[in-house]
Design a protein around this motif. Structure first.
Motif, mmCIF file in Angstrom:
data_model
loop_
_atom_site.group_PDB
_atom_site.id
_atom_site.type_symbol
_atom_site.label_atom_id
_atom_site.label_comp_id
_atom_site.label_asym_id
_atom_site.label_seq_id
_atom_site.Cartn_x
_atom_site.Cartn_y
_atom_site.Cartn_z
ATOM 1 N N ASP A 92 14.326 -45.375 -64.310
ATOM 2 C CA ASP A 92 14.460 -46.735 -63.592
ATOM 3 C C ASP A 92 13.480 -46.551 -62.349
ATOM 4 O O ASP A 92 13.604 -47.673 -61.475
ATOM 5 N N ILE A 93 13.129 -45.285 -61.712
ATOM 6 C CA ILE A 93 12.456 -45.517 -60.281
ATOM 7 C C ILE A 93 11.056 -45.277 -60.434
ATOM 8 O O ILE A 93 10.425 -44.591 -61.209
ATOM 9 N N ASN A 94 10.274 -46.425 -60.016
ATOM 10 C CA ASN A 94 8.839 -46.788 -60.052
ATOM 11 C C ASN A 94 8.329 -45.941 -58.596
ATOM 12 O O ASN A 94 8.610 -46.482 -57.527
ATOM 13 N N VAL A 95 7.416 -44.832 -58.570
ATOM 14 C CA VAL A 95 7.125 -44.385 -57.544
ATOM 15 C C VAL A 95 5.569 -44.819 -57.144
ATOM 16 O O VAL A 95 4.566 -44.648 -58.124
ATOM 17 N N LEU A 96 5.246 -45.293 -56.124
ATOM 18 C CA LEU A 96 3.944 -45.539 -55.783
ATOM 19 C C LEU A 96 3.428 -44.797 -54.612
ATOM 20 O O LEU A 96 4.154 -44.558 -53.774
ATOM 21 N N ARG A 97 2.170 -44.407 -54.529
ATOM 22 C CA ARG A 97 1.717 -43.326 -53.532
ATOM 23 C C ARG A 97 0.302 -44.160 -53.091
ATOM 24 O O ARG A 97 -0.776 -43.553 -53.500
ATOM 25 N N PRO A 98 0.280 -44.925 -52.194
ATOM 26 C CA PRO A 98 -0.942 -45.751 -51.520
ATOM 27 C C PRO A 98 -1.924 -44.785 -50.725
ATOM 28 O O PRO A 98 -1.002 -43.798 -49.903
ATOM 29 N N ASP A 99 -3.050 -44.866 -50.693
ATOM 30 C CA ASP A 99 -3.679 -43.997 -49.594
ATOM 31 C C ASP A 99 -3.699 -44.811 -48.454
ATOM 32 O O ASP A 99 -4.280 -46.125 -48.549
ATOM 33 N N LEU A 100 -3.612 -44.428 -47.292
ATOM 34 C CA LEU A 100 -3.138 -45.065 -46.139
ATOM 35 C C LEU A 100 -4.195 -44.407 -44.902
ATOM 36 O O LEU A 100 -3.673 -44.541 -43.717
ATOM 37 N N ASN A 101 -5.361 -43.738 -45.488
ATOM 38 C CA ASN A 101 -6.388 -43.273 -44.320
ATOM 39 C C ASN A 101 -7.007 -44.455 -43.815
ATOM 40 O O ASN A 101 -8.113 -44.573 -44.196
ATOM 41 N N LYS A 102 -6.332 -45.182 -42.914
ATOM 42 C CA LYS A 102 -7.195 -46.498 -42.273
ATOM 43 C C LYS A 102 -6.769 -46.526 -41.105
ATOM 44 O O LYS A 102 -5.786 -45.849 -40.490
ATOM 45 N N THR A 103 -6.955 -47.627 -40.492
ATOM 46 C CA THR A 103 -6.678 -47.860 -38.921
ATOM 47 C C THR A 103 -5.153 -48.017 -38.964
ATOM 48 O O THR A 103 -4.403 -48.832 -40.040
ATOM 49 N N PRO A 104 -4.157 -47.822 -37.945
ATOM 50 C CA PRO A 104 -2.700 -47.961 -38.107
ATOM 51 C C PRO A 104 -2.532 -49.668 -38.342
ATOM 52 O O PRO A 104 -1.389 -49.661 -38.999
ATOM 53 N N ASP A 105 -3.182 -50.701 -37.781
ATOM 54 C CA ASP A 105 -2.952 -51.784 -38.094
ATOM 55 C C ASP A 105 -2.939 -52.295 -39.554
ATOM 56 O O ASP A 105 -2.300 -52.975 -40.327
ATOM 57 N N GLN A 106 -4.115 -51.451 -40.083
ATOM 58 C CA GLN A 106 -4.204 -51.875 -41.638
ATOM 59 C C GLN A 106 -3.300 -51.129 -42.528
ATOM 60 O O GLN A 106 -2.958 -51.824 -43.643
ATOM 61 N N VAL A 107 -2.608 -50.098 -42.013
ATOM 62 C CA VAL A 107 -1.791 -49.339 -42.709
ATOM 63 C C VAL A 107 -0.409 -50.057 -42.737
ATOM 64 O O VAL A 107 0.213 -50.276 -43.715
ATOM 65 N N PHE A 108 -0.204 -50.571 -41.467
ATOM 66 C CA PHE A 108 1.170 -51.459 -41.334
ATOM 67 C C PHE A 108 0.879 -52.659 -42.417
ATOM 68 O O PHE A 108 2.110 -53.048 -43.149
ATOM 69 N N ARG A 109 -0.066 -53.332 -42.190
ATOM 70 C CA ARG A 109 -0.215 -54.654 -42.979
ATOM 71 C C ARG A 109 -0.371 -54.362 -44.425
ATOM 72 O O ARG A 109 0.247 -55.078 -45.412
ATOM 73 N N GLN A 110 -0.926 -53.154 -44.983
ATOM 74 C CA GLN A 110 -0.886 -52.917 -46.456
ATOM 75 C C GLN A 110 0.259 -52.652 -46.859
ATOM 76 O O GLN A 110 0.834 -52.787 -47.815
ATOM 77 N N ILE A 111 1.282 -51.838 -46.137
ATOM 78 C CA ILE A 111 2.771 -51.394 -46.678
ATOM 79 C C ILE A 111 3.168 -52.844 -46.751
ATOM 80 O O ILE A 111 4.007 -53.071 -47.719
ATOM 81 N N LEU A 112 3.376 -53.745 -45.869
ATOM 82 C CA LEU A 112 4.024 -54.966 -45.873
ATOM 83 C C LEU A 112 3.643 -55.751 -47.066
ATOM 84 O O LEU A 112 4.346 -56.402 -47.771
ATOM 85 N N LEU A 113 2.232 -55.748 -47.290
ATOM 86 C CA LEU A 113 1.924 -56.489 -48.558
ATOM 87 C C LEU A 113 2.310 -55.917 -49.790
ATOM 88 O O LEU A 113 2.772 -56.828 -50.626
ATOM 89 N N LEU A 114 2.290 -54.726 -49.813
ATOM 90 C CA LEU A 114 2.747 -53.887 -50.937
ATOM 91 C C LEU A 114 4.090 -54.228 -51.173
ATOM 92 O O LEU A 114 4.408 -54.572 -52.518
#
Length: 219
Positions: free
Chosen positions: A31-53
């Motif tokens: 029942d647990i879905n694990v996602l593993r995004p690659d976050l080797n980006k600028t910190p602002d891009q990382v923050f926004r990518q997590i929020l969007l995900l």
């Protein structure tokens, strides 16, 4: 339940802990879905990518009146610098998070890469922001502008302390475990200090049953 694994500085989507977590859940917790995004980006891009995900994962699409979205069945697991980003996101939207040896002051600890970089590379003052000071194993070229972003987004308070749990190894050789402990405990967060160990949380695999229990309790 959706679990987003937020990897640390010199890591990527194939992080050992992220893969261990995904494999364990696939075998024992379907029942647990694990996602593993690659976050080797600028910190602002990382923050926004997590929020969007998180927003995309929320099936009910709940939005607050101010336009911010609220987490539902999604939780973050953040390691080291990933713990910093997880805390930042949790502060922003109230998303629960489990932190592993979290970084609390990247604007300070990452300065080690910037030491004497301008002098060594003979870079003009006006070009400092875009100067690469370190390349991570995952391919993120850290610049002075990134350090400035971290300095502008320092962790000073925890907005939702009941939504966060922290696991810290006393044997962390990279970050100051006492500093992390004192910060989160002072904010009312549940902190578990474990004897020995290392920054990479090398015994993460044997701790997965406890980790899953902690995640379910946070939701």
């Amino acid at each position: 339940m959706n679990v987003i694994y937020i990897h640390g500085l010199d890591s990527d989507a194939n992080s050992t802990k992220g893969r261990l977590l995904e494999d364990y859940c696939r075998q024992y917790h379907s029942d647990i879905n694990v996602l593993r995004p690659d976050l080797n980006k600028t910190p602002d891009q990382v923050f926004r990518q997590i929020l969007l995900l998180i927003e995309n994962l929320n099936s009910n699409g709940n939005h607050a009146e101010d336009g911010k979205f609220k987490s539902s069945n999604t939780i973050l697991v953040g390691s080291s610098l990933g713990g910093y980003f997880s805390t930042l996101v949790s502060n922003h939207i109230g998303c629960p998070a489990l932190l592993l040896n979290p970084s609390t002051q990247p604007h300070v600890t990452l300065q080690r890469f910037a030491k004497d970089s301008a002098a060594k590379n003979n870079v003009e003052e006006e070009d400092l922001d875009s100067q690469r000071i370190h390349s991570t194993a995952g391919g993120w070229d850290i610049t002075h502008a990134d350090l400035q972003w971290f300095a502008a987004h320092q962790l000073s308070t925890i907005n939702y302390p009941d939504k966060i749990s922290v696991l810290i190894k006393e044997g962390d050789e990279l970050l100051n475990p006492e500093l992390s402990k004192q910060f989160y405990k002072s904010q009312g967060v549940t902190v578990t200090m474990q004897a020995g160990g290392d920054h990479r949380f090398s015994d993460f695999g044997v701790q997965l049953p406890m980790v899953i229990e902690m995640l379910r309790n946070l939701l």
